[in-house]
Structures are given as C-alpha cells and as structure tokens.
Design a protein around this motif. Sequence first.
Motif, mmCIF file in Angstrom:
data_model
loop_
_atom_site.group_PDB
_atom_site.id
_atom_site.type_symbol
_atom_site.label_atom_id
_atom_site.label_comp_id
_atom_site.label_asym_id
_atom_site.label_seq_id
_atom_site.Cartn_x
_atom_site.Cartn_y
_atom_site.Cartn_z
ATOM 1 N N GLY A 110 9.845 14.962 -7.828
ATOM 2 C CA GLY A 110 8.957 16.003 -7.335
ATOM 3 C C GLY A 110 8.840 15.951 -5.826
ATOM 4 N N ASP A 111 7.839 16.636 -5.304
ATOM 5 C CA ASP A 111 7.587 16.683 -3.867
ATOM 6 C C ASP A 111 6.674 15.516 -3.515
ATOM 7 N N VAL A 112 7.274 14.395 -3.160
ATOM 8 C CA VAL A 112 6.512 13.171 -2.925
ATOM 9 C C VAL A 112 5.575 13.329 -1.723
ATOM 10 N N ALA A 113 6.008 14.038 -0.692
ATOM 11 C CA ALA A 113 5.159 14.233 0.482
ATOM 12 C C ALA A 113 3.876 14.972 0.102
ATOM 13 N N LEU A 114 3.994 15.987 -0.732
ATOM 14 C CA LEU A 114 2.819 16.723 -1.202
ATOM 15 C C LEU A 114 1.929 15.820 -2.043
ATOM 16 N N SER A 115 2.538 15.014 -2.906
ATOM 17 C CA SER A 115 1.780 14.088 -3.746
ATOM 18 C C SER A 115 0.962 13.118 -2.895
ATOM 19 N N VAL A 116 1.600 12.554 -1.881
ATOM 20 C CA VAL A 116 0.918 11.597 -1.009
ATOM 21 C C VAL A 116 -0.229 12.274 -0.261
ATOM 22 N N SER A 117 -0.006 13.491 0.219
ATOM 23 C CA SER A 117 -1.053 14.205 0.950
ATOM 24 C C SER A 117 -2.252 14.506 0.054
ATOM 25 N N ASP A 164 3.647 -4.242 2.115
ATOM 26 C CA ASP A 164 3.482 -3.084 1.222
ATOM 27 C C ASP A 164 3.857 -3.421 -0.220
ATOM 28 N N ALA A 165 5.036 -3.982 -0.432
ATOM 29 C CA ALA A 165 5.495 -4.281 -1.789
ATOM 30 C C ALA A 165 4.601 -5.317 -2.472
ATOM 31 N N THR A 166 4.191 -6.343 -1.714
ATOM 32 C CA THR A 166 3.327 -7.390 -2.274
ATOM 33 C C THR A 166 1.982 -6.818 -2.689
ATOM 34 N N LEU A 167 1.413 -5.989 -1.830
ATOM 35 C CA LEU A 167 0.124 -5.372 -2.143
ATOM 36 C C LEU A 167 0.226 -4.469 -3.368
ATOM 37 N N SER A 168 1.328 -3.740 -3.479
ATOM 38 C CA SER A 168 1.521 -2.853 -4.624
ATOM 39 C C SER A 168 1.580 -3.648 -5.924
ATOM 40 N N PRO A 226 -11.173 1.084 2.869
ATOM 41 C CA PRO A 226 -9.878 0.408 2.705
ATOM 42 C C PRO A 226 -8.689 1.329 2.967
ATOM 43 N N VAL A 227 -8.788 2.606 2.545
ATOM 44 C CA VAL A 227 -7.705 3.548 2.825
ATOM 45 C C VAL A 227 -7.537 3.734 4.328
ATOM 46 N N ALA A 228 -8.663 3.897 5.041
ATOM 47 C CA ALA A 228 -8.618 4.077 6.495
ATOM 48 C C ALA A 228 -8.032 2.843 7.185
ATOM 49 N N ILE A 229 -8.399 1.662 6.704
ATOM 50 C CA ILE A 229 -7.848 0.426 7.276
ATOM 51 C C ILE A 229 -6.341 0.365 7.024
ATOM 52 N N GLY A 230 -5.934 0.712 5.822
ATOM 53 C CA GLY A 230 -4.513 0.689 5.496
ATOM 54 C C GLY A 230 -3.712 1.650 6.358
ATOM 55 N N VAL A 231 -4.223 2.867 6.549
ATOM 56 C CA VAL A 231 -3.542 3.844 7.407
ATOM 57 C C VAL A 231 -3.453 3.329 8.833
ATOM 58 N N SER A 232 -4.521 2.690 9.313
ATOM 59 C CA SER A 232 -4.534 2.145 10.675
ATOM 60 C C SER A 232 -3.507 1.029 10.835
ATOM 61 N N ILE A 233 -3.407 0.176 9.817
ATOM 62 C CA ILE A 233 -2.412 -0.897 9.865
ATOM 63 C C ILE A 233 -1.004 -0.310 9.916
ATOM 64 N N ARG A 234 -0.763 0.702 9.083
ATOM 65 C CA ARG A 234 0.547 1.364 9.076
ATOM 66 C C ARG A 234 0.864 1.966 10.441
ATOM 67 N N HIS A 235 -0.157 2.526 11.093
ATOM 68 C CA HIS A 235 0.051 3.217 12.380
ATOM 69 C C HIS A 235 0.255 2.233 13.532
ATOM 70 N N SER A 269 -3.888 -0.863 -0.668
ATOM 71 C CA SER A 269 -2.468 -0.675 -0.977
ATOM 72 C C SER A 269 -2.075 0.786 -0.826
ATOM 73 N N LEU A 270 -2.950 1.684 -1.255
ATOM 74 C CA LEU A 270 -2.697 3.117 -1.082
ATOM 75 C C LEU A 270 -2.614 3.466 0.402
ATOM 76 N N GLY A 271 -3.579 2.975 1.181
ATOM 77 C CA GLY A 271 -3.614 3.273 2.613
ATOM 78 C C GLY A 271 -2.415 2.730 3.368
ATOM 79 N N ILE A 272 -1.964 1.529 2.990
ATOM 80 C CA ILE A 272 -0.812 0.912 3.651
ATOM 81 C C ILE A 272 0.429 1.801 3.512
ATOM 82 N N GLY A 273 0.494 2.539 2.416
ATOM 83 C CA GLY A 273 1.651 3.403 2.187
ATOM 84 C C GLY A 273 1.523 4.779 2.819
ATOM 85 N N LEU A 274 0.429 5.030 3.528
ATOM 86 C CA LEU A 274 0.193 6.346 4.127
ATOM 87 C C LEU A 274 0.428 6.327 5.629
#
Length: 285
Positions: free
Chosen positions: A92-99, A166-170, A147-156, A19-24
């Motif tokens: 706050g700075d959401v982009a910084l938080s996500v990074s 995304d919402a369902t996974l969250s 799982p994070v890497a898979i999520g990022v790949s799916i997003r990309h 779920s974290l990766g999907i949002g990245l």
Amino acid sequence: MDLIINVGLPLSLAIIMLSLGIGLEVADFRRVLSRGYPFAIGAISQIILLPVAAFATVKLFALPPEIAVGFMLLSFCPGGVTSNILSKLAKGDVALSVSLTAVISLLSMLTVPILAAWSIAHFMGEDAPEVSIAGLAIALFLITTLPVAIGVSIRHFATGFANRVDATLSKLATVLFVLIVIAALAGNWQLFVDNLSIMGAGLITLNIALLLIGLGLARAANLSWDESKTVSIETGIQNSTLGITLAALITGTESGFSPLALPSAVYGITMYAVALPLILWFRRR
C-alpha cells in the motif's frame, strides 16, 4: 499485579510509542499538507466511521456494559506501528499510512479522553467510574504524545543513532505487546471465558466491517488503489495496547487488570487472523 499495571503497563506503552516516533520524520507530518485529500479520507474513516461502526456492533451483539465500553475504547485508539507494517506488506501507500498514524496518534490526546468519558457514562450508567477528562488527557500526553515527539526528535537530530536502535526498539515493542495481552487475559480469565464467544464474534465482525468500510470509502472517494489499501488497513487496525492502558487508567488498579481491557486484549490476537487474508489479497493486486 499493581506494579505491572502502575509501572509496567504505562512504561510498555511509552516504549511502544517511542518506537513509533523513532520511525517517523518531520516530513511525515508535512506530507499532510501536500496530500490533504487522501489524508482527510483516512482521518474521517478512522476518527468518525470507526467509532460509529463499533457502537453499531455493540448494539447488534447486545454486549454487557463493561465489554461494550471496552469495544468503544478500542475504537477510539489510533493505528500503531502494526498498521504501518501491514501497509508495507500489502504494498500500500506506506507514506500515507505513516502520516495517518503519526498525526492521529498525537490528536488522540485530545479526542480519546472526551469520547472515553462519554462511552463510560452511556453504557455503564450509575456503575460508571468517575473519569477525569483532564487527568486522562495528561496521562495520554505523557505515555503517547511525548514519547512520539521524543522519537521524532531523535530521528531528526541523531539520525544515525535512530537507525541503530530502530530495529531493537521495534522488537522490544512487539515483546511488550505480547506480554501485555497475556497479562490482561490472565487477569480477567473467567470473564474472558464467559464472554469469549459473543466477544470474539463481535470483534471479528467489527474488524471485517472496518476493513471493508475503509476500503469502500477510499474507492468511493476515487483514491488510488495503493491509497485505498492503506485507508482500509488504517481503519481496521488499532493500537490495542493503548486500549488496555486506557482501561487501567480509567478504573484504577485495585482489582487488577480492568474488564474494560478484555476487548483490546482479544483484538490484539484476532486482528491478525482477520487482516492477513486481506493483506495477501492486497499483495496480489
């Protein structure tokens, strides 16, 4: 109980990390290069100052060895999806938080096993279970980094699909988190009751200290107010599900949920009570 710990717990954490990766996005990792200074301040606060503060809290409250190790395991965990949500609520700075969440979650595969092995040997001495740093690193890779890497790949590569799930996974991740916390508390109920007062006081003290340490360091480093709010939240909010899972990986499943998981389980409840007043104050500034 063994089935819950052996299968349910790692699977739940993997889903939470997916779920974290999907949002990245890949840009969240590139941003570290373009905004190196605020990222470095946040990383120092989270990777170095956080465990130091946890160690000081453990000594201050003279916590029993297993509870002390649980505190340290929690302090080694990166922020999770929750820290990103709270950064958004705090304006706050959401982009910084996500990074910060993305990169430190990936780095945890390398940092957490070494630090966990040290803390167990330091606090438990002869009673310490044998810890395989390599085995722990592999397990963390499979249930967090991959799982994070898979999520990022799916997003990309499948952005539309990622947006739909995304919402369902969250929501699923939130439900799983609640169930894990309940199971960990139920599995160590008497130990939880016996140590609730001192453990609760220690966790609340640590949580407040971390939020203030992150904020103070960021302001001293001349970060913007939005960046400072994010560093505070990223320092004070940890992935307690990972702490519970680490405890299970270290001690095995023969006796149910490990007592080492208790601080993470209790923290999963108290962090909201501690953080929300600060979040509301952040929103007004």
